[in-house]
Write an enzyme that holds these catalytic residues in place. Sequence first.
Site, PDB file in Angstrom:
ATOM      1  N   ARG A 133       0.853  -1.404   0.125  1.00  0.00           N
ATOM      2  CA  ARG A 133      -0.061  -0.104  -0.176  1.00  0.00           C
ATOM      3  C   ARG A 133       0.882   1.296  -0.030  1.00  0.00           C
ATOM      4  O   ARG A 133       0.424   2.543   0.553  1.00  0.00           O
ATOM      5  CB  ARG A 133      -1.068   0.119   1.196  1.00  0.00           C
ATOM      6  N   LYS A 155       2.961  11.796 -10.708  1.00  0.00           N
ATOM      7  CA  LYS A 155       2.047  10.845 -11.784  1.00  0.00           C
ATOM      8  C   LYS A 155       2.786   9.854 -11.918  1.00  0.00           C
ATOM      9  O   LYS A 155       4.118   9.741 -12.513  1.00  0.00           O
ATOM     10  CB  LYS A 155       1.887  11.835 -12.889  1.00  0.00           C
ATOM     11  N   GLU A 197       8.932  18.788 -24.022  1.00  0.00           N
ATOM     12  CA  GLU A 197       8.428  19.251 -22.793  1.00  0.00           C
ATOM     13  C   GLU A 197       8.915  20.363 -22.093  1.00  0.00           C
ATOM     14  O   GLU A 197       8.381  21.316 -21.777  1.00  0.00           O
ATOM     15  CB  GLU A 197       8.505  17.976 -21.621  1.00  0.00           C
ATOM     16  N   LYS A 239       7.486  23.343 -12.958  1.00  0.00           N
ATOM     17  CA  LYS A 239       6.539  22.077 -12.483  1.00  0.00           C
ATOM     18  C   LYS A 239       6.391  22.100 -11.033  1.00  0.00           C
ATOM     19  O   LYS A 239       4.992  21.899 -10.657  1.00  0.00           O
ATOM     20  CB  LYS A 239       7.278  20.886 -13.139  1.00  0.00           C
ATOM     21  N   GLU A 249      -4.628  17.470 -10.394  1.00  0.00           N
ATOM     22  CA  GLU A 249      -5.190  17.905 -11.629  1.00  0.00           C
ATOM     23  C   GLU A 249      -6.333  18.148 -11.638  1.00  0.00           C
ATOM     24  O   GLU A 249      -7.387  17.825 -12.414  1.00  0.00           O
ATOM     25  CB  GLU A 249      -4.779  17.047 -12.815  1.00  0.00           C
ATOM     26  N   ARG A 253      -2.950  22.085 -13.272  1.00  0.00           N
ATOM     27  CA  ARG A 253      -2.177  21.163 -13.733  1.00  0.00           C
ATOM     28  C   ARG A 253      -2.282  20.556 -15.154  1.00  0.00           C
ATOM     29  O   ARG A 253      -1.544  20.029 -15.857  1.00  0.00           O
ATOM     30  CB  ARG A 253      -2.055  19.832 -12.641  1.00  0.00           C
ATOM     31  N   ASN A 257      -0.692  19.391 -20.073  1.00  0.00           N
ATOM     32  CA  ASN A 257      -1.010  18.513 -21.081  1.00  0.00           C
ATOM     33  C   ASN A 257      -0.904  19.203 -22.575  1.00  0.00           C
ATOM     34  O   ASN A 257      -1.615  18.522 -23.312  1.00  0.00           O
ATOM     35  CB  ASN A 257      -2.334  17.702 -20.751  1.00  0.00           C
ATOM     36  N   HIS A 260      -0.582  17.109 -25.454  1.00  0.00           N
ATOM     37  CA  HIS A 260      -0.559  15.617 -25.102  1.00  0.00           C
ATOM     38  C   HIS A 260      -1.668  14.989 -25.732  1.00  0.00           C
ATOM     39  O   HIS A 260      -1.757  13.768 -25.832  1.00  0.00           O
ATOM     40  CB  HIS A 260      -0.446  15.714 -23.693  1.00  0.00           C
ATOM     41  N   HIS A 264      -0.827  11.799 -27.223  1.00  0.00           N
ATOM     42  CA  HIS A 264      -1.355  10.236 -26.746  1.00  0.00           C
ATOM     43  C   HIS A 264      -1.959   9.677 -27.664  1.00  0.00           C
ATOM     44  O   HIS A 264      -1.910   8.343 -27.873  1.00  0.00           O
ATOM     45  CB  HIS A 264      -2.046  10.594 -25.643  1.00  0.00           C
ATOM     46  N   HIS A 277       7.491   9.243 -26.818  1.00  0.00           N
ATOM     47  CA  HIS A 277       6.706  10.066 -26.437  1.00  0.00           C
ATOM     48  C   HIS A 277       6.807  11.586 -26.600  1.00  0.00           C
ATOM     49  O   HIS A 277       5.797  12.227 -27.186  1.00  0.00           O
ATOM     50  CB  HIS A 277       6.623   9.908 -24.737  1.00  0.00           C
TER      51      HIS A 277
HETATM   52  P1  NAD Z   1      12.279   6.376 -21.577  1.00  0.00           P
HETATM   53  O1  NAD Z   1      12.128   6.181 -20.485  1.00  0.00           O
HETATM   54  O2  NAD Z   1      11.934   5.314 -22.559  1.00  0.00           O
HETATM   55  O3  NAD Z   1      13.695   6.633 -22.136  1.00  0.00           O
HETATM   56  C1  NAD Z   1      14.114   7.065 -23.582  1.00  0.00           C
HETATM   57  C2  NAD Z   1      15.228   5.980 -23.981  1.00  0.00           C
HETATM   58  O4  NAD Z   1      16.517   6.570 -23.271  1.00  0.00           O
HETATM   59  C3  NAD Z   1      15.141   4.614 -23.540  1.00  0.00           C
HETATM   60  O5  NAD Z   1      15.602   3.949 -24.283  1.00  0.00           O
HETATM   61  C4  NAD Z   1      16.106   4.539 -22.065  1.00  0.00           C
HETATM   62  O6  NAD Z   1      16.413   3.576 -21.860  1.00  0.00           O
HETATM   63  C5  NAD Z   1      17.151   5.528 -22.814  1.00  0.00           C
HETATM   64  N1  NAD Z   1      18.069   6.194 -21.622  1.00  0.00           N
HETATM   65  C6  NAD Z   1      17.317   6.798 -20.406  1.00  0.00           C
HETATM   66  N2  NAD Z   1      18.463   7.300 -19.900  1.00  0.00           N
HETATM   67  C7  NAD Z   1      19.334   7.183 -20.622  1.00  0.00           C
HETATM   68  C8  NAD Z   1      20.762   7.808 -20.735  1.00  0.00           C
HETATM   69  N3  NAD Z   1      21.195   8.816 -19.667  1.00  0.00           N
HETATM   70  N4  NAD Z   1      21.623   7.662 -21.611  1.00  0.00           N
HETATM   71  C9  NAD Z   1      21.274   6.738 -22.616  1.00  0.00           C
HETATM   72  N5  NAD Z   1      20.056   6.406 -22.813  1.00  0.00           N
HETATM   73  C10 NAD Z   1      19.200   6.519 -21.901  1.00  0.00           C
HETATM   74  O7  NAD Z   1      11.484   7.692 -22.350  1.00  0.00           O
HETATM   75  P2  NAD Z   1      11.487   9.224 -21.705  1.00  0.00           P
HETATM   76  O8  NAD Z   1      11.144  10.041 -22.813  1.00  0.00           O
HETATM   77  O9  NAD Z   1      12.355   9.343 -20.702  1.00  0.00           O
HETATM   78  O10 NAD Z   1       9.885   8.962 -21.090  1.00  0.00           O
HETATM   79  C11 NAD Z   1       8.633   8.755 -21.687  1.00  0.00           C
HETATM   80  C12 NAD Z   1       7.816   8.482 -20.643  1.00  0.00           C
HETATM   81  O11 NAD Z   1       7.520   9.385 -19.785  1.00  0.00           O
HETATM   82  C13 NAD Z   1       6.295   8.055 -21.337  1.00  0.00           C
HETATM   83  O12 NAD Z   1       5.871   6.900 -20.920  1.00  0.00           O
HETATM   84  C14 NAD Z   1       5.372   9.121 -20.857  1.00  0.00           C
HETATM   85  O13 NAD Z   1       4.141   8.791 -20.647  1.00  0.00           O
HETATM   86  C15 NAD Z   1       6.165   9.426 -19.601  1.00  0.00           C
HETATM   87  N6  NAD Z   1       6.054  10.749 -18.875  1.00  0.00           N
HETATM   88  C16 NAD Z   1       5.466  10.751 -17.614  1.00  0.00           C
HETATM   89  C17 NAD Z   1       5.248  11.991 -17.122  1.00  0.00           C
HETATM   90  C18 NAD Z   1       4.547  12.063 -15.641  1.00  0.00           C
HETATM   91  O14 NAD Z   1       4.246  13.079 -15.153  1.00  0.00           O
HETATM   92  N7  NAD Z   1       4.718  11.141 -14.847  1.00  0.00           N
HETATM   93  C19 NAD Z   1       5.339  13.300 -17.807  1.00  0.00           C
HETATM   94  C20 NAD Z   1       5.661  13.349 -19.147  1.00  0.00           C
HETATM   95  C21 NAD Z   1       6.141  11.843 -19.637  1.00  0.00           C
HETATM   96  N1  GLY Z   2       3.345  15.657 -17.318  1.00  0.00           N
HETATM   97  C1  GLY Z   2       2.046  16.252 -16.976  1.00  0.00           C
HETATM   98  C2  GLY Z   2       1.838  16.084 -15.227  1.00  0.00           C
HETATM   99  O1  GLY Z   2       2.818  15.944 -14.580  1.00  0.00           O
HETATM  100  O2  GLY Z   2       0.778  16.665 -14.796  1.00  0.00           O
END
Ligand code: NAD
Ligand code: GLY
Length: 378
Positions: A133, A155, A197, A239, A249, A253, A257, A260, A264, A277
């Site tokens: 939990r 998130k 972003e 942020k 949100e 917040r 998006n 997005h 998405h 993404h």
């Molecule tokens: P990712 O985590 O897939 O990383 C991109 C690529 O880079 C992967 O192949 C990873 O292994 C590689 N990588 C990571 N760090 C590295 C480094 N230092 N050197 C070399 N390679 C490296 O993608 P991302 O763009 O980091 O994240 C996208 C994800 O984030 C999506 O799923 C999206 O929905 C999510 N997201 C979440 C929020 C939130 O608020 N939680 C906000 C924006 C995006």
């Molecule tokens: N990336 C959108 C949020 O964190 O709300």
Amino acid sequence: MGSSGLLQPALRRLEVALGDRSYPIHIGTRLLSDASLWSQLLPTPASRRLALVTNDCVGPLYAETLKQALDQLGCQITTIVLPDGEQYKTLEGFGKVIDGLMQARMERKSTLIALGGGVVGDMAGFAASCYQRGMPFIQVPTTLLAQVDSSVGGKTAVNHPLGKNMVGAFYQPQAVVIDLNTLSTLADQELSAGMAEVIKYGCIMDEAFFQWLETHVDGLMSRDPELLAQAVYRCCELKAKVVAMDEREAGARALLNFGHTFGHAIESEMGYGQWLHGEAVGCGMRIASQLSCQLGLIDTPTKRRIERLIAAAGLPTQAPNWPAQIYLKAMAHDKKAESGEIRYVLLQAMGKAFVRPVDDQAVSQALKASQGPLEQQA
Ligand code: NAD
Ligand code: GLY
């Protein structure tokens, strides 16, 4: 650039102000190996029983450096390595993290450290929110996208085949540790994805930052470390402010998006992992700017500035050539939808955004206009 100016050593720590769930964001270089920082973040023997969750790309690059620092504190570490890629951000991937935590007999006061990009951070964070939990977790983002956005704000989620990030929780980390050195190994395409972003913050809430990005986009794309540090700092500052105002949100917040809703839809229709993404968000921001312009909310020069910056950051600008119905059906799953009505983040000026529904015909027109190259736009 905004109020933050140059990144001074004294400014390396920000806070996400959420009362008794407030937490620090540490931004700097060589933080993975900073044993004294880790000692502060893991103050008790119970917290030093650790699950390090990473993937098979980031693990070989950075896990050892972090482990060496943690070893100095006498931490007991179990490493959980996930397959790399958005296509593995699933309930099955989440299950793998839970299996690893169970097998290692992690306790409620143990710590999960998420080392990787947004995929690892979102999935491991969701597992931390559910394990017993809720167990403490620390975000160690290693992509630009994760450093400027996903690691901050709590998130957490995995994807469902019918919709992006559809299964998840709001669950805040104990801390975010941003080691800027990790950006040196990032592929150019991933750097561009992170820039989507970064640009987003300028569009929705900081005109001065947008201008700063226009001036420095080439330096950022060639990885000038000081410029990257400043961009990461300013984005985290923005942020943290939004999250402190509207953690779950209910209002402001949702503006984060911008682009997005379209992005998405592109990701889920294309198949997760086909477009990054950030690439989908970059293209989505072009569509959302087009829509804002078409509705008379922003003028054409403002729209063009956004298009130019998206292109200069190496992001795709042409939306996939699908009929509008495909987009509309995918967007019906958007988390901002209310009573079946899709709500869009639109711009009313550079640095000012709001959310509202738009009729399907106007959206279809914006999509069509965004399927051509930028030069063809009137
Ligand atoms: P990712 O985590 O897939 O990383 C991109 C690529 O880079 C992967 O192949 C990873 O292994 C590689 N990588 C990571 N760090 C590295 C480094 N230092 N050197 C070399 N390679 C490296 O993608 P991302 O763009 O980091 O994240 C996208 C994800 O984030 C999506 O799923 C999206 O929905 C999510 N997201 C979440 C929020 C939130 O608020 N939680 C906000 C924006 C995006
Ligand atoms: N990336 C959108 C949020 O964190 O709300």
